[in-house]
Design a protein around this motif. Structure first.
Motif, PDB file in Angstrom:
ATOM      1  N   TYR A  35       0.294   2.147  -1.949  1.00 17.23           N
ATOM      2  CA  TYR A  35       1.289   2.923  -2.672  1.00 17.23           C
ATOM      3  C   TYR A  35       1.969   3.880  -1.709  1.00 17.23           C
ATOM      4  O   TYR A  35       1.389   4.308  -0.713  1.00 17.23           O
ATOM      5  N   GLN A  37       4.132   7.601  -1.577  1.00 17.37           N
ATOM      6  CA  GLN A  37       4.411   8.830  -2.307  1.00 17.37           C
ATOM      7  C   GLN A  37       5.350   9.683  -1.472  1.00 17.37           C
ATOM      8  O   GLN A  37       4.974  10.154  -0.400  1.00 17.37           O
ATOM      9  N   GLY A  40       6.019  15.418  -3.176  1.00 19.82           N
ATOM     10  CA  GLY A  40       6.134  15.996  -4.509  1.00 19.82           C
ATOM     11  C   GLY A  40       6.511  15.030  -5.603  1.00 19.82           C
ATOM     12  O   GLY A  40       6.835  15.456  -6.701  1.00 19.82           O
ATOM     13  N   ARG A  41       6.467  13.749  -5.307  1.00 20.69           N
ATOM     14  CA  ARG A  41       6.889  12.762  -6.305  1.00 20.69           C
ATOM     15  C   ARG A  41       5.718  11.876  -6.718  1.00 20.69           C
ATOM     16  O   ARG A  41       4.591  12.066  -6.301  1.00 20.69           O
ATOM     17  N   GLY A  42       6.007  10.909  -7.569  1.00 19.05           N
ATOM     18  CA  GLY A  42       4.990   9.994  -8.044  1.00 19.05           C
ATOM     19  C   GLY A  42       4.677   8.899  -7.040  1.00 19.05           C
ATOM     20  O   GLY A  42       5.218   8.860  -5.942  1.00 19.05           O
ATOM     21  N   LEU A  43       3.776   8.043  -7.438  1.00 15.62           N
ATOM     22  CA  LEU A  43       3.311   6.949  -6.577  1.00 15.62           C
ATOM     23  C   LEU A  43       4.109   5.691  -6.893  1.00 15.62           C
ATOM     24  O   LEU A  43       4.239   5.301  -8.044  1.00 15.62           O
ATOM     25  N   HIS A  45       4.315   1.670  -6.263  1.00 18.94           N
ATOM     26  CA  HIS A  45       3.528   0.519  -5.828  1.00 18.94           C
ATOM     27  C   HIS A  45       4.310  -0.285  -4.800  1.00 18.94           C
ATOM     28  O   HIS A  45       5.487  -0.594  -4.985  1.00 18.94           O
ATOM     29  N   PHE A  88      -0.810   5.440   0.652  1.00 13.69           N
ATOM     30  CA  PHE A  88      -2.196   5.420   0.195  1.00 13.69           C
ATOM     31  C   PHE A  88      -2.637   3.984  -0.075  1.00 13.69           C
ATOM     32  O   PHE A  88      -1.881   3.196  -0.648  1.00 13.69           O
TER      33      PHE A  88
ATOM     34  N   PHE B  91      -0.823  12.709 -12.891  1.00 13.93           N
ATOM     35  CA  PHE B  91      -0.027  11.487 -12.967  1.00 13.93           C
ATOM     36  C   PHE B  91      -0.507  10.610 -14.109  1.00 13.93           C
ATOM     37  O   PHE B  91      -1.703  10.373 -14.272  1.00 13.93           O
ATOM     38  N   GLY B 106       4.107   7.588 -13.298  1.00  9.49           N
ATOM     39  CA  GLY B 106       5.168   8.546 -13.538  1.00  9.49           C
ATOM     40  C   GLY B 106       5.320   9.482 -12.356  1.00  9.49           C
ATOM     41  O   GLY B 106       4.540   9.430 -11.405  1.00  9.49           O
ATOM     42  N   ALA B 107       6.340  10.339 -12.435  1.00  7.88           N
ATOM     43  CA  ALA B 107       6.634  11.271 -11.335  1.00  7.88           C
ATOM     44  C   ALA B 107       5.662  12.443 -11.299  1.00  7.88           C
ATOM     45  O   ALA B 107       5.624  13.184 -10.317  1.00  7.88           O
TER      46      ALA B 107
END
Lengths: 113, 114
Positions: A35, A37, A40-43, A45, A88, B91, B106-107
């Motif tokens: 993944y 990232q 400060g944001r989401g993961l 895929h 990750f 998350f 999600g963010a």
């Protein structure tokens, strides 16, 4: 014990170079995933490799898996500034079913323009 | 492209207060998860949810935590009495097909407990 340790912890390369990140894990797995990232944001895929696969490609990404060594590598070729992010690895453990993901500590990749 | 949405993006609360973090998973997904990431640390699994019940939870997910899917679309994480150490990014993730095992994240919600 830690499941999923990436190295290096941080990597800085020039734009256009290839970046290689490694991941080691301790228990048996069904699959291993990578993944990304952004800060400060989401993961997001990137790619999944199953335990019976040894190598997989997706665009500029190449993932290898060595179950005998319990390790995986992620290669990003021809890096771009937009590849700057943390990466990750995550494993899905058959003992827990195909649900819970166990994440590694991550590699912080910086691409220098 | 369908995505998992989380609200709020940042939640500030006083220690001891209850917070509810909200997530709208991708529609037609069946498996739902909460993870958390303390600043500078790895992403940790909290709980998985399927068929309206918890399928697995980690040791972090103690009696102060609960999850709910109240209306078939939202998926919430409640912390009853927040502690300073609950400060983290939370998350939500959803998954449609266990065979593919791709979880869409999600963010995140940044929870700050003061």
């Amino acid at each position: 014990s830690q499941q999923g340790e990436e190295d290096p912890q941080a990597l800085s390369i020039q734009e256009g170079e290839n970046a290689t990140m490694n991941c080691s894990y301790k228990t048996s797995i069904n699959n291993l995933q990578w993944y990304r990232q952004n800060s400060g944001r989401g993961l997001v895929h990137l790619i999944l490799i199953r335990s019976n696969e040894r190598e997989k490609h997706s665009g500029r990404l190449r993932v290898t898996l060595d179950t005998s060594k319990k390790s995986s590598s992620l290669l990003i070729t021809a890096s771009r500034a937009a590849d700057t992010a943390s990466y990750f690895c995550a494993t899905a453990n058959p003992n827990f079913g195909n649900e819970k993901l166990t994440f590694g500590t991550g590699t912080r990749l910086t691409i220098i323009p | 492209e369908p995505e998992v949405t989380q609200t709020p993006s940042h939640q500030v609360t006083q220690m001891g207060q209850e917070v509810i973090l909200r997530c709208v998973p991708i529609s037609n997904h069946l498996y739902f998860y909460w993870y958390r990431q303390i600043l500078g640390q790895k992403v940790e699994f909290l709980v998985s949810f399927y068929n309206n019940e918890i399928s697995e939870k980690s040791e972090i997910f103690d009696d102060q935590f609960s999850v709910e899917r109240p209306d078939g679309s939202n998926f919430t994480l409640k912390i009853r009495s927040t502690k300073l150490e609950d400060s983290a990014m939370y998350f939500c993730a959803s998954q449609g097909d266990l065979a593919k095992n791709i979880q869409y994240f999600g963010a995140g919600t940044r929870l700050s407990v003061l």
